[in-house]
Design a protein around this motif. Structure first.
Motif, short mmCIF file in Angstrom:
data_model
loop_
_atom_site.label_atom_id
_atom_site.label_comp_id
_atom_site.label_asym_id
_atom_site.label_seq_id
_atom_site.Cartn_x
_atom_site.Cartn_y
_atom_site.Cartn_z
N PRO A 151 39.44 34.03 64.58
CA PRO A 151 38.13 34.61 64.27
C PRO A 151 38.20 35.63 63.14
CG PRO A 151 38.40 34.42 66.64
CD PRO A 151 39.73 34.05 66.03
N GLN A 152 39.30 36.40 63.09
CA GLN A 152 39.43 37.43 62.06
C GLN A 152 39.67 36.80 60.68
OE1 GLN A 152 41.05 37.49 65.04
NE2 GLN A 152 39.83 39.13 65.97
N SER A 153 40.57 35.81 60.61
CA SER A 153 40.86 35.20 59.31
C SER A 153 39.65 34.44 58.79
CB SER A 153 42.07 34.26 59.40
OG SER A 153 41.76 33.08 60.14
N TRP A 154 38.91 33.80 59.70
CA TRP A 154 37.73 33.06 59.28
C TRP A 154 36.62 34.01 58.81
CZ3 TRP A 154 36.00 29.28 56.95
CH2 TRP A 154 34.69 28.80 57.10
N ALA A 155 36.44 35.13 59.49
CA ALA A 155 35.44 36.10 59.06
C ALA A 155 35.79 36.66 57.68
CB ALA A 155 35.34 37.23 60.08
N ALA A 156 37.10 36.86 57.43
CA ALA A 156 37.53 37.42 56.15
C ALA A 156 37.28 36.44 55.00
CB ALA A 156 39.01 37.78 56.20
N LYS A 157 37.26 35.15 55.30
CA LYS A 157 37.03 34.14 54.25
C LYS A 157 35.57 34.04 53.85
CE LYS A 157 41.02 31.14 54.83
NZ LYS A 157 41.51 29.75 55.01
N ARG A 158 34.68 34.60 54.64
CA ARG A 158 33.24 34.62 54.33
C ARG A 158 32.71 33.22 53.98
NH1 ARG A 158 31.33 39.82 53.70
NH2 ARG A 158 32.96 41.43 53.61
N GLY A 159 33.08 32.25 54.81
CA GLY A 159 32.55 30.91 54.64
C GLY A 159 33.29 30.03 53.66
N GLN A 160 34.37 30.53 53.07
CA GLN A 160 35.16 29.70 52.17
C GLN A 160 35.97 28.69 52.98
OE1 GLN A 160 34.73 29.75 48.79
NE2 GLN A 160 33.07 31.05 49.51
N PRO A 161 36.46 27.61 52.37
CA PRO A 161 37.06 26.52 53.15
C PRO A 161 38.19 26.98 54.07
CG PRO A 161 36.69 25.80 50.91
CD PRO A 161 36.35 27.27 50.95
N PRO A 162 38.13 26.55 55.32
CA PRO A 162 39.21 26.85 56.26
C PRO A 162 40.41 25.93 56.01
CG PRO A 162 37.57 25.49 57.32
CD PRO A 162 37.04 25.79 55.95
#
Length: 453
Positions: A151-162
């Motif tokens: 959840p933290q890494s995904w929030a930090a990407k602000r919607g950029q590709p996972p």
């Protein structure tokens, strides 16, 4: 005053030494909302239910309260609704120290079903099937992508590709199964221990994609298993640093994620969809069931395609069917007839995506089928062959949530099966979802217009 005998499930819990219990209910979007209860609080809840804030029907999946609903909302002050525990859903959570777990549903103060509760919506449809003398059997399949995210890494990407857990397009891959054997085996073994048996699990086409088929059973139990599978897969994934996503279509580049629903009718002894004397092995009952789904698909569409993103999956030339068509063992049709033996004959409804609320998608499928049965509809549409050959004159599905929501709101069939209060409320929640999309500024718009226009 005589002492009441506690329910067997409660007596067993006390005997086991359990001090807490985990309970959960479904919100409108099919997100499980829950809490831990002290064993004494749980004992009281078993007898009279427990309070659960009705905001679970009054906000969206990101906890933003709707401003356009009437059955719940700020104007009512978000009071407690009465949640009732279904003791028949008892299980333990293997990945949470074996804590006892129960599903609940909402009731009114007088004990009647709450009109907005998704589990009650399905039970309402199943009760009507029972009055007709039928037991509905069902199975669900889910496809989903798995990412190396938290959840933290995904929030930090602000919607950029996972980052997917594996590269490339590699369906049914024994090799890719070996890349994360701990996660793969945990899904099979721990779901089984959780009372959610997985019939088959394999990789699908796309980076990090899995598909799971849940064991066929009665429809309510299947919907329970399905909502628990989606949540359980995410919880198990956390242990391996994996984030599953059941989003219908996360990338334009790859196929979407389906949530196929298999169905048949039983009289308690035999499969009523099978007829050995029919050239297609389809009974007249089966044909009416299928005719009902062909007729009603668009009237129930927002329950199959409930999000803005659902419609990005409905792309011509990909695997997701885009027209109300049927075929004999044809995976390009919306309705795949699997007609063989008395045991295996069934209908696979291939329209829904993995982003469905299982209770509502199941309710829609069954209501549409039973409408065909009640009306004695004849199957007059011929099956398609190849890829949509024979479907040239059949209109394709709408491409937006607001279009299908307007059809649902005006549907007398949906209101007959699901109730006016539910249809009005669900339609309002989908309109809200559409408005949030209308207000959003996407990366597509920035890439297209920012520099040039």
């Amino acid at each position: 005053m005589p002492t009441r005998t506690p329910p067997p499930a409660l007596a067993e819990l006390r005997k086991s030494g359990a001090t807490k219990v985990k309970v959960a209910v479904s919100d409108i979007d099919g997100v499980l909302r829950g809490k831990y209860l002290h064993i004494d609080k749980f004992a009281g809840a078993c007898e009279g239910g427990f309070g659960f804030c009705d905001v679970v029907f009054g906000w969206d999946m990101l906890d933003s309260p709707y401003d356009n609903t009437t059955a719940t909302g700020w104007q009512h002050g978000f009071p407690d609704a009465l949640a009732r525990i279904d003791l028949g859903t008892a299980r333990r959570v293997p990945w949470d120290n074996g804590v006892p777990f129960f599903l609940g549903e909402f009731v009114n103060a007088d004990g009647t079903p709450h009109p907005l509760c998704p589990r009650q919506a399905l039970k309402r449809v199943l009760a009507r099937a029972s009055r007709l003398g039928y037991t509905v059997m069902a199975g669900m399949e889910f496809e989903w992508f798995n990412f190396r995210e938290t959840p933290q890494s995904w929030a930090a990407k602000r919607g950029q590709p996972p980052e997917p857990i594996t590269p490339g397009m590699f369906g049914y891959s024994i090799l890719r199964m070996a890349d994360h054997p701990g996660f793969f085996n945990a899904l099979m073994d721990e779901m089984l221990a959780f009372g959610v048996p997985v019939e088959g699990l394999h990789t699908e086409t796309g980076p990090g994609v899995y598909e799971a088929a849940l064991v066929f059973c009665e429809a309510l139990e299947q919907a329970d298993r399905s909502i628990l599978f989606k949540t359980g897969a995410r919880e198990i994934g956390k242990r391996f640093g994996i984030m599953p996503s059941f989003m219908a279509k996360w990338s334009q580049q790859y196929p979407g994620c389906s949530g196929h629903i298999h169905q048949s009718l039983s009289d308690g002894k035999s499969n009523l969809f099978y007829d050995a004397d029919s050239p297609r092995r389809m009974s007249r009952l089966f044909e009416s069931w299928l005719a009902g789904q062909l007729k009603c698909l668009m009237e129930f569409a927002p329950l199959f395609w409930p999000t803005i993103n659902s419609y990005k999956r409905l792309v011509d030339g990909f695997w997701a069917p885009v027209k109300p068509t049927w075929g004999l063992d044809n995976r390009t049709a919306s309705f795949r007839v699997i007609a063989g033996s008395p045991k295996t004959t069934r209908l696979e409804t291939r329209c829904p995506g993995a982003d469905v609320n299982p209770y509502l998608a199941m309710a829609a499928v069954i209501a549409a089928g039973l409408h065909g049965v009640e009306q004695g509809l004849a199957l007059t549409t011929p099956p398609i062959t190849s890829t949509n050959q024979g479907a040239e004159d059949i209109p394709r599905a709408p491409r937006s949530l607001i279009e299908t929501t307007r059809i649902l709101r005006e549907s007398r069939i949906a209101r007959d099966w699901l109730g006016d209060t539910f249809v009005d409320h669900f339609a309002a929640t989908r309109e809200w979802e559409w408005r949030q999309w209308q207000d959003g500024v996407t990366d597509w718009e920035l890439k297209r217009y920012f520099e040039i226009i």
